[in-house]
Design a protein around this motif. Structure first.
Motif, PDB file in Angstrom:
ATOM      1  N   PRO A  43       6.059   0.200   6.820  1.00 28.95           N
ATOM      2  CA  PRO A  43       5.085   0.452   7.891  1.00 28.95           C
ATOM      3  C   PRO A  43       5.212   1.838   8.512  1.00 28.95           C
ATOM      4  O   PRO A  43       4.198   2.486   8.788  1.00 28.95           O
ATOM      5  CB  PRO A  43       5.394  -0.652   8.910  1.00 28.95           C
ATOM      6  CG  PRO A  43       5.930  -1.767   8.087  1.00 28.95           C
ATOM      7  CD  PRO A  43       6.743  -1.098   7.015  1.00 28.95           C
ATOM      8  N   GLU A  44       6.432   2.308   8.712  1.00 31.18           N
ATOM      9  CA  GLU A  44       6.623   3.629   9.328  1.00 31.18           C
ATOM     10  C   GLU A  44       6.012   4.729   8.459  1.00 31.18           C
ATOM     11  O   GLU A  44       5.364   5.653   8.961  1.00 31.18           O
ATOM     12  CB  GLU A  44       8.110   3.898   9.547  1.00 31.18           C
ATOM     13  CG  GLU A  44       8.381   5.212  10.266  1.00 31.18           C
ATOM     14  CD  GLU A  44       9.855   5.452  10.540  1.00 31.18           C
ATOM     15  OE1 GLU A  44      10.186   6.532  11.051  1.00 31.18           O
ATOM     16  OE2 GLU A  44      10.672   4.553  10.244  1.00 31.18           O
ATOM     17  N   THR A  45       6.205   4.613   7.146  1.00 33.85           N
ATOM     18  CA  THR A  45       5.613   5.588   6.224  1.00 33.85           C
ATOM     19  C   THR A  45       4.097   5.511   6.266  1.00 33.85           C
ATOM     20  O   THR A  45       3.402   6.539   6.286  1.00 33.85           O
ATOM     21  CB  THR A  45       6.101   5.321   4.782  1.00 33.85           C
ATOM     22  OG1 THR A  45       7.532   5.385   4.749  1.00 33.85           O
ATOM     23  CG2 THR A  45       5.525   6.332   3.815  1.00 33.85           C
ATOM     24  N   PHE A  46       3.567   4.302   6.295  1.00 30.51           N
ATOM     25  CA  PHE A  46       2.120   4.076   6.347  1.00 30.51           C
ATOM     26  C   PHE A  46       1.531   4.693   7.606  1.00 30.51           C
ATOM     27  O   PHE A  46       0.427   5.261   7.578  1.00 30.51           O
ATOM     28  CB  PHE A  46       1.854   2.568   6.314  1.00 30.51           C
ATOM     29  CG  PHE A  46       0.407   2.183   6.197  1.00 30.51           C
ATOM     30  CD1 PHE A  46      -0.213   2.098   4.963  1.00 30.51           C
ATOM     31  CD2 PHE A  46      -0.339   1.866   7.330  1.00 30.51           C
ATOM     32  CE1 PHE A  46      -1.559   1.729   4.849  1.00 30.51           C
ATOM     33  CE2 PHE A  46      -1.672   1.492   7.226  1.00 30.51           C
ATOM     34  CZ  PHE A  46      -2.279   1.421   5.982  1.00 30.51           C
TER      35      PHE A  46
ATOM     36  N   ALA B 160      -4.813   7.844   8.917  1.00 31.20           N
ATOM     37  CA  ALA B 160      -6.129   8.079   8.327  1.00 31.20           C
ATOM     38  C   ALA B 160      -6.040   8.153   6.805  1.00 31.20           C
ATOM     39  O   ALA B 160      -6.826   7.527   6.096  1.00 31.20           O
ATOM     40  CB  ALA B 160      -6.728   9.365   8.882  1.00 31.20           C
ATOM     41  N   ALA B 161      -5.069   8.895   6.300  1.00 28.87           N
ATOM     42  CA  ALA B 161      -4.900   9.039   4.855  1.00 28.87           C
ATOM     43  C   ALA B 161      -4.495   7.715   4.221  1.00 28.87           C
ATOM     44  O   ALA B 161      -4.978   7.359   3.137  1.00 28.87           O
ATOM     45  CB  ALA B 161      -3.859  10.111   4.555  1.00 28.87           C
ATOM     46  N   SER B 162      -3.611   6.971   4.897  1.00 26.09           N
ATOM     47  CA  SER B 162      -3.137   5.690   4.369  1.00 26.09           C
ATOM     48  C   SER B 162      -4.282   4.685   4.263  1.00 26.09           C
ATOM     49  O   SER B 162      -4.418   3.981   3.258  1.00 26.09           O
ATOM     50  CB  SER B 162      -2.032   5.119   5.263  1.00 26.09           C
ATOM     51  OG  SER B 162      -0.894   5.959   5.266  1.00 26.09           O
TER      52      SER B 162
ATOM     53  N   PRO C  14       0.796  -1.223   0.000  1.00 25.19           N
ATOM     54  CA  PRO C  14       0.000   0.000   0.000  1.00 25.19           C
ATOM     55  C   PRO C  14       0.830   1.275   0.000  1.00 25.19           C
ATOM     56  O   PRO C  14       0.296   2.358  -0.220  1.00 25.19           O
ATOM     57  CB  PRO C  14      -0.810  -0.121   1.293  1.00 25.19           C
ATOM     58  CG  PRO C  14       0.034  -0.957   2.185  1.00 25.19           C
ATOM     59  CD  PRO C  14       0.710  -1.943   1.283  1.00 25.19           C
ATOM     60  N   VAL C  15       2.131   1.154   0.233  1.00 26.77           N
ATOM     61  CA  VAL C  15       3.007   2.330   0.263  1.00 26.77           C
ATOM     62  C   VAL C  15       3.715   2.536  -1.075  1.00 26.77           C
ATOM     63  O   VAL C  15       3.628   3.592  -1.690  1.00 26.77           O
ATOM     64  CB  VAL C  15       4.043   2.224   1.403  1.00 26.77           C
ATOM     65  CG1 VAL C  15       5.026   3.399   1.349  1.00 26.77           C
ATOM     66  CG2 VAL C  15       3.353   2.181   2.750  1.00 26.77           C
ATOM     67  N   THR C  16       4.400   1.492  -1.545  1.00 24.56           N
ATOM     68  CA  THR C  16       5.193   1.630  -2.773  1.00 24.56           C
ATOM     69  C   THR C  16       4.451   1.180  -4.019  1.00 24.56           C
ATOM     70  O   THR C  16       4.820   1.565  -5.125  1.00 24.56           O
ATOM     71  CB  THR C  16       6.484   0.801  -2.667  1.00 24.56           C
ATOM     72  OG1 THR C  16       6.130  -0.603  -2.599  1.00 24.56           O
ATOM     73  CG2 THR C  16       7.279   1.189  -1.431  1.00 24.56           C
TER      74      THR C  16
END
Length: 244
Positions: A96-99, A104-106, A66-68
């Motif tokens: 995970p840290e970025t997520f 809420a946005a993620s 979901p991040v990259t």
């Protein structure tokens, strides 16, 4: 008493006073316990790493991070986290840290992908809570990686009172609808023919993931689907497309 002895006695007395003062300071507020380091400011993070047994709803249904947006498995085994029981899988340990920086946005972005994926397969035209017909634009949300449609947002509180019951009803509707034209005759895990009672398999086991019915030869095959749900979702989708 010599001057040297007086100096030594004074030093010893000072040391005793210092020790007593330190001990007193340590016990001045016995009712106040130190802040716990394992209580982060964001409750979502405290749930990260929850055991699979604590998972709410379906395993992570997508085949990308979901991040990259990268394909899961291209950078080694996916990193699995749980946020309040909801499973999310990442391509690497750095994601995970970025997520979690803007949870809420993620989750909103992730929900959009799940809604888009599961909408065409939604099994009922009624609210899973009230049983009434859904309006032209129902209230949609994702619970435990599963699309849920209700007549209005006000019904969500009732859904959450017994989410397990309502998800079970949704699963039943999926089995009833997709079971009639199920595209596979063999178990996608063992490749054994479904219903091969002569081989000791017995009645097939129905499993619902991401709004798809996955029919297995036995319960022993469930962990394989749990381990890589996206793989079996793709198999079912391809088989349905071929059948059409």
């Amino acid at each position: 008493m010599t001057t040297t002895m007086k100096i030594r006695l004074s030093m010893a007395a000072a040391a005793l006073l210092l020790t007593a003062g330190t001990a007193l300071a340590q016990h001045e507020h016995p009712d106040k316990s130190p802040a716990k380091a394992d209580q982060p400011k964001h409750p979502e993070k405290s749930a990260a790493g929850a055991k699979a047994d604590d998972r709410v709803g379906d395993p992570y249904p997508l085949d990308t991070c979901p991040v990259t947006g990268k394909k899961l498995g291209t950078m080694g085994d996916p990193v699995i986290k749980a946020y309040h029981g909801r499973e999310v899988r990442f391509c690497c340990a750095g994601c995970p840290e970025t997520f979690e920086k803007d949870m809420a946005a993620s989750l909103t972005k992730l929900d959009e992908k799940i809604v888009k994926d599961q909408s065409p397969l939604y099994p009922v035209k009624t609210s899973i809570v009230t049983g009434k017909d859904l309006p032209e634009k129902p209230f949609e949300f994702v619970y435990g990686n599963r699309l849920v449609r209700l007549g209005a947002e006000s019904e969500k509180a009732e859904f959450l009172k017994d989410a397990k019951k309502h998800l079970a009803a949704l699963d039943k509707a999926v089995v009833e609808k997709q079971g009639k034209e199920y595209p596979l005759k063999t178990c996608p895990v063992s490749k054994e023919e479904l219903g091969s009672e002569g081989k000791g398999m017995g009645k097939p086991v129905d499993m619902v993931v991401a709004g798809r019915l996955i029919r297995l030869c036995c319960k022993a095959c469930k962990p394989d689907v749990e381990k890589d749900p996206a793989k079996f979702i793709a198999m079912i989708d391809a088989a349905r497309k071929d059948k059409k």
